[in-house]
Structure formats: structure tokens, C-alpha cells
Design a protein around this motif. Structure first.
Motif, PDB file in Angstrom:
ATOM      1  N   TYR A   1      54.052  39.179  43.801  1.00 58.76           N
ATOM      2  CA  TYR A   1      53.149  38.182  43.679  1.00 58.76           C
ATOM      3  C   TYR A   1      51.794  38.982  44.650  1.00 58.76           C
ATOM      4  CZ  TYR A   1      50.102  34.331  46.095  1.00 58.76           C
ATOM      5  OH  TYR A   1      49.122  33.409  46.595  1.00 58.76           O
ATOM      6  N   ASP A   2      51.784  39.777  45.887  1.00 56.73           N
ATOM      7  CA  ASP A   2      51.439  40.744  46.451  1.00 56.73           C
ATOM      8  C   ASP A   2      50.079  41.704  45.169  1.00 56.73           C
ATOM      9  OD1 ASP A   2      51.707  39.109  48.904  1.00 56.73           O
ATOM     10  OD2 ASP A   2      53.182  40.683  48.959  1.00 56.73           O
ATOM     11  N   ILE A   3      51.314  42.898  44.606  1.00 53.97           N
ATOM     12  CA  ILE A   3      50.900  43.254  43.927  1.00 53.97           C
ATOM     13  C   ILE A   3      49.989  42.859  42.136  1.00 53.97           C
ATOM     14  CG2 ILE A   3      51.834  45.153  41.978  1.00 53.97           C
ATOM     15  CD1 ILE A   3      53.349  45.493  43.808  1.00 53.97           C
ATOM     16  N   THR A   4      49.970  41.289  42.047  1.00 53.12           N
ATOM     17  CA  THR A   4      49.090  40.731  41.434  1.00 53.12           C
ATOM     18  C   THR A   4      47.546  40.601  42.197  1.00 53.12           C
ATOM     19  OG1 THR A   4      50.867  40.011  40.355  1.00 53.12           O
ATOM     20  CG2 THR A   4      48.432  38.766  39.849  1.00 53.12           C
ATOM     21  N   ASN A   5      47.609  40.446  43.345  1.00 52.67           N
ATOM     22  CA  ASN A   5      46.222  39.485  44.168  1.00 52.67           C
ATOM     23  C   ASN A   5      45.993  41.311  44.456  1.00 52.67           C
ATOM     24  OD1 ASN A   5      45.850  37.671  44.134  1.00 52.67           O
ATOM     25  ND2 ASN A   5      47.812  37.427  45.797  1.00 52.67           N
ATOM     26  N   VAL A   6      46.184  42.244  44.327  1.00 53.76           N
ATOM     27  CA  VAL A   6      46.057  43.477  44.821  1.00 53.76           C
ATOM     28  C   VAL A   6      44.632  43.995  43.942  1.00 53.76           C
ATOM     29  CG1 VAL A   6      46.290  46.237  45.322  1.00 53.76           C
ATOM     30  CG2 VAL A   6      47.527  44.411  46.564  1.00 53.76           C
ATOM     31  N   SER A   7      45.674  44.171  42.017  1.00 55.26           N
ATOM     32  CA  SER A   7      45.120  44.552  41.149  1.00 55.26           C
ATOM     33  C   SER A   7      44.633  43.032  40.907  1.00 55.26           C
ATOM     34  CB  SER A   7      46.768  44.488  40.056  1.00 55.26           C
ATOM     35  OG  SER A   7      47.489  45.492  40.568  1.00 55.26           O
ATOM     36  N   LEU A   8      43.956  42.210  40.582  1.00 54.63           N
ATOM     37  CA  LEU A   8      42.649  41.169  40.645  1.00 54.63           C
ATOM     38  C   LEU A   8      41.910  41.994  41.708  1.00 54.63           C
ATOM     39  CD1 LEU A   8      44.290  37.865  39.890  1.00 54.63           C
ATOM     40  CD2 LEU A   8      43.761  39.502  38.155  1.00 54.63           C
TER      41      LEU A   8
ATOM     42  N   HIS B   1      44.635  50.229  50.648  1.00 54.26           N
ATOM     43  CA  HIS B   1      44.406  51.479  51.286  1.00 54.26           C
ATOM     44  C   HIS B   1      43.515  50.257  52.563  1.00 54.26           C
ATOM     45  CE1 HIS B   1      45.971  53.612  48.121  1.00 54.26           C
ATOM     46  NE2 HIS B   1      45.468  53.081  47.470  1.00 54.26           N
ATOM     47  N   GLY B   2      43.965  49.387  53.114  1.00 54.56           N
ATOM     48  CA  GLY B   2      43.717  48.892  54.423  1.00 54.56           C
ATOM     49  C   GLY B   2      42.329  47.358  54.002  1.00 54.56           C
ATOM     50  N   ARG B   3      41.798  47.635  52.359  1.00 55.77           N
ATOM     51  CA  ARG B   3      40.566  47.314  51.947  1.00 55.77           C
ATOM     52  C   ARG B   3      41.356  44.795  52.252  1.00 55.77           C
ATOM     53  NH1 ARG B   3      39.589  51.879  49.457  1.00 55.77           N
ATOM     54  NH2 ARG B   3      40.881  51.353  47.421  1.00 55.77           N
ATOM     55  N   LYS B   4      39.786  44.314  52.475  1.00 54.81           N
ATOM     56  CA  LYS B   4      40.431  43.007  52.198  1.00 54.81           C
ATOM     57  C   LYS B   4      41.424  43.143  50.839  1.00 54.81           C
ATOM     58  CE  LYS B   4      38.498  38.398  53.032  1.00 54.81           C
ATOM     59  NZ  LYS B   4      39.892  38.231  53.451  1.00 54.81           N
ATOM     60  N   VAL B   5      42.051  41.816  50.490  1.00 54.55           N
ATOM     61  CA  VAL B   5      42.553  41.361  49.458  1.00 54.55           C
ATOM     62  C   VAL B   5      42.163  39.511  49.212  1.00 54.55           C
ATOM     63  CG1 VAL B   5      44.631  41.153  47.787  1.00 54.55           C
ATOM     64  CG2 VAL B   5      44.241  43.399  49.200  1.00 54.55           C
ATOM     65  N   VAL B   6      41.499  39.477  48.134  1.00 61.36           N
ATOM     66  CA  VAL B   6      42.157  38.454  47.868  1.00 61.36           C
ATOM     67  C   VAL B   6      42.388  37.407  47.543  1.00 61.36           C
ATOM     68  CG1 VAL B   6      40.152  36.359  46.682  1.00 61.36           C
ATOM     69  CG2 VAL B   6      38.945  38.581  47.261  1.00 61.36           C
ATOM     70  N   ASP B   7      43.571  36.467  48.101  1.00 62.47           N
ATOM     71  CA  ASP B   7      44.918  35.850  46.883  1.00 62.47           C
ATOM     72  C   ASP B   7      44.425  34.939  45.546  1.00 62.47           C
ATOM     73  OD1 ASP B   7      46.484  34.668  47.318  1.00 62.47           O
ATOM     74  OD2 ASP B   7      47.280  33.603  48.878  1.00 62.47           O
ATOM     75  N   PHE B   8      43.991  34.934  45.356  1.00 67.11           N
ATOM     76  CA  PHE B   8      43.443  34.837  43.650  1.00 67.11           C
ATOM     77  C   PHE B   8      44.950  33.835  43.605  1.00 67.11           C
ATOM     78  CE2 PHE B   8      41.046  38.347  43.153  1.00 67.11           C
ATOM     79  CZ  PHE B   8      39.496  37.745  43.157  1.00 67.11           C
ATOM     80  N   MET B   9      45.804  34.451  43.404  1.00 64.36           N
ATOM     81  CA  MET B   9      47.222  33.712  43.240  1.00 64.36           C
ATOM     82  C   MET B   9      47.155  32.428  43.836  1.00 64.36           C
ATOM     83  SD  MET B   9      47.910  34.903  40.345  1.00 64.36           S
ATOM     84  CE  MET B   9      46.427  35.299  40.335  1.00 64.36           C
ATOM     85  N   ARG B  10      46.624  32.247  44.868  1.00 68.95           N
ATOM     86  CA  ARG B  10      47.109  31.295  45.701  1.00 68.95           C
ATOM     87  C   ARG B  10      46.818  29.294  45.146  1.00 68.95           C
ATOM     88  NH1 ARG B  10      43.281  30.153  51.004  1.00 68.95           N
ATOM     89  NH2 ARG B  10      44.448  27.798  51.594  1.00 68.95           N
TER      90      ARG B  10
END
Length: 322
Positions: A233-240, A12-21
Motif C-alpha cells: 500500500y505504501d510503496i504504491t502511494n510512493v510510486s504514484l 526520501h523525506g518528501r510528502k507522499v499523497v495517500d492516493f489509495m485511500r
């Protein structure tokens, strides 16, 4: 032609942290810590407390502070091998712990110890408490403690096996084992005395860590069903990212309470609170970099979540695939 999108749009336009990196690096560090913990426990073992080894504990109140090494040497010269002498509560309160031995026990043993302490420290000490635990009772408690931890892990495995898709369930169980193994390794390294309060704290660590992992896993599962585009990958990062604020607030609040308990709880709660500090810290990290990352490595996809939903709600439910 597929519509272009970026990962922030999935949130929803909010920043997403790339945890899985950092998942590969996290797996390497976790693997090294597990190997080191197992090696530490195998080589050094645990510092088993009176609850498990049996023996006698005597709490003594001194008129004035005395050197613990002096008291320890006095007991050894009197024939008591390897006595553990330490302060608790204040510098005038001393706890003496001794392994099981032949000869007098109970009040008679306490009187002998007091006599030695008075002669060594040249003062009049008084006995506050004497407790004796037989070796057979200690063995029973050790077996009961191990069975309690094993039963808890089995019950958790059964619950999350029904609650979540097997990849998420397996990731959660392995993450819990990861938390317990590393915590035990640190307990062995620090030579912390293992008693029944430590077993209780390990059970608490399992419960706390499980709650955190279930919250994260549930958000991952729901996002796989709701978000119609984006890779696993993206959905996991969004969820976290969506559960990050909840995780931080809960973990920091819990750690603050445990830290207060560690500082002001007295000697008898030091081991319990320290174990909780270690376990909660490791459990918070493993919710991201063991449980979730492992499920992703096992090939977790949207289709798996949809199949599980159909199995639970009935095949007549409409699909949410785009």
C-alpha cells in the motif's frame, strides 16, 4: 525488533499523497460509469456517420446566412427523409447529409438539392463538394474500425503481459477497456457523430492512456525492487506520488493542445478533439484508480516483482530482499 519508519522516509523525506485511500470509492464510481455507459450504448446506440452508414454529403455555400430549420423543412417537403443540415466553418457554409436512397446520385442529386435550397432560402447557393458513400463500403469501414480497436487491445495485452508482472498487466488492460467503454458511453450520450476520425481518436486515446499507465507501472515495479521496507500500500502511494508531476505536466499540456484544436479546429475536427478531451481525462484518472489500485487489490507484493526479475535475468542474480 523492527525499525520504526514513516511513509515519508520511503520517499526520501518528501510528502507522499495517500492516493489509495480513495480506491474503494473510485472502484464504485468507475463501476457505475461502466454500467451506465454499456446501458447507454445498448439503449441509444451510436450516431453513425456517413463513413459507416453510406449516403450523400453535400457542402453548400450560401450568399447570406439562412435558418437551418427552414432549409431542413424545405428538403423534407421535397421528399428527402430526415436530412441532416448543419453549419460548418461559417454561417454561410452548410453541410447537407442524407441516408442512401433510390434515384439520382452525384452531381444530379447535388443540382436537385441546390434548386430546393435556392427556392427555400430565396438566394443563389453554390455547391462546394459532393461525396457519395455506398452502404457496402460503410459496412466494410465499420468492421475494419472494430477490428482495428480489437487488434490494438490484443497487441497491448501481449506486450504488457511480457513486460510486467501479471497483476500489473491485468490492471493496465482492464483500465484501457475502462477508458474506451466510458468514452464510448459519453459519445453515445452526447449523440456525437461517429466517423473515421472518431475511430482514429479512440486509437489515440488507447495509445496515450497506455503510455501513462506503463510509466506508472514501471515506477511501481522498480520501487518494489528498490525499497526494502514498507507495505505494498505504501510503496504504491510512493510510486504514484513520484510520477504525479510528470503525469500532470504531460496531461495538462496534451489537454491544452486538444482544447485549442477543439476551439479553432473547425467543425470537421470537433468530434476528434472532443473524444480526445474525454479519453485523456479519463485515462489520466484510471492510471491511478483503476490500473494501480486494481493491481494492489489483486495482491501485488514485492515477492512477485522479485520472482519476475529472477525469471528474466537468471536465477544466479543476487536477491535484494533485506
Amino acid at each position: 525488533m523492527a525499525q520504526e519508519y514513516n511513509i515519508e522516509q520511503l520517499n526520501h523525506g518528501r510528502k507522499v499523497v495517500d492516493f489509495m485511500r480513495w480506491d474503494t470509492l473510485a472502484f464504485i464510481i468507475s463501476g457505475l460509469l461502466i454500467v451506465a455507459s454499456i446501458a447507454m450504448v445498448s439503449v441509444r446506440g451510436f450516431n453513425w456517420g456517413l463513413d459507416f452508414t453510406g449516403g450523400t454529403v453535400i457542402e453548400i455555400n450560401l450568399e447570406k446566412p439562412a435558418e437551418l430549420d427552414t432549409l431542413r423543412d424545405g428538403l423534407e417537403k421535397a421528399g428527402y427523409a430526415d436530412p441532416v443540415v448543419q453549419n460548418f466553418g461559417s454561417s454561410r457554409d452548410v453541410m447537407v447529409r442524407m441516408a442512401p436512397m433510390d434515384g439520382p446520385a452525384g452531381q444530379e442529386l447535388g443540382n436537385k438539392i441546390i434548386t430546393i435550397i435556392n427556392q427555400t432560402a430565396q438566394q443563389n447557393a453554390t455547391v462546394k463538394r459532393i461525396e457519395f458513400v455506398g452502404p457496402s463500403v460503410g459496412n466494410d469501414l465499420a468492421q475494419a474500425g472494430a477490428m482495428a480497436l480489437l487488434a490494438a487491445l490484443i497487441a497491448i495485452l501481449i506486450y504488457i503481459g511480457f513486460r510486467f508482472e501479471w497483476r500489473l498487466a491485468l490492471g493496465t488492460v482492464l483500465a484501457l477497456a475502462h477508458d474506451v467503454i466510458i468514452t464510448c458511453g459519453i459519445l453515445s450520450l452526447a449523440h456525437i457523430e461517429i466517423d473515421l476520425t472518431i475511430v482514429a481518436s479512440l486509437m489515440s486515446v488507447i495509445g496515450y492512456s497506455l503510455n501513462d499507465k506503463i510509466v506508472v507501472s514501471d515506477r511501481i515495479r522498480e520501487n518494489f525492487r528498490k525499497i526494502r521496507r514498507g507495505s505494498s500500500y505504501d510503496i504504491t502511494n510512493v510510486s504514484l506520488t513520484q510520477t504525479l508531476s510528470r503525469t500532470l505536466i504531460t496531461s495538462l499540456t496534451t489537454l491544452a493542445m486538444i482544447l485549442i484544436l477543439f476551439i479553432f479546429g473547425g467543425a470537421l475536427l470537433k468530434g476528434f478533439s472532443l473524444t480526445m478531451l474525454i479519453g485523456v481525462s479519463i485515462g489520466t484518472i484510471s492510471s491511478i484508480y483503476v490500473s494501480s489500485a486494481l493491481a494492489l487489490k489483486l495482491g501485488m507484493k514485492r515477492e512477485h516483482m522479485l520472482v519476475q526479475k529472477v525469471e528474466k535475468e537468471g536465477a544466479d542474480q543476487p536477491s535484494i530482499l533485506p
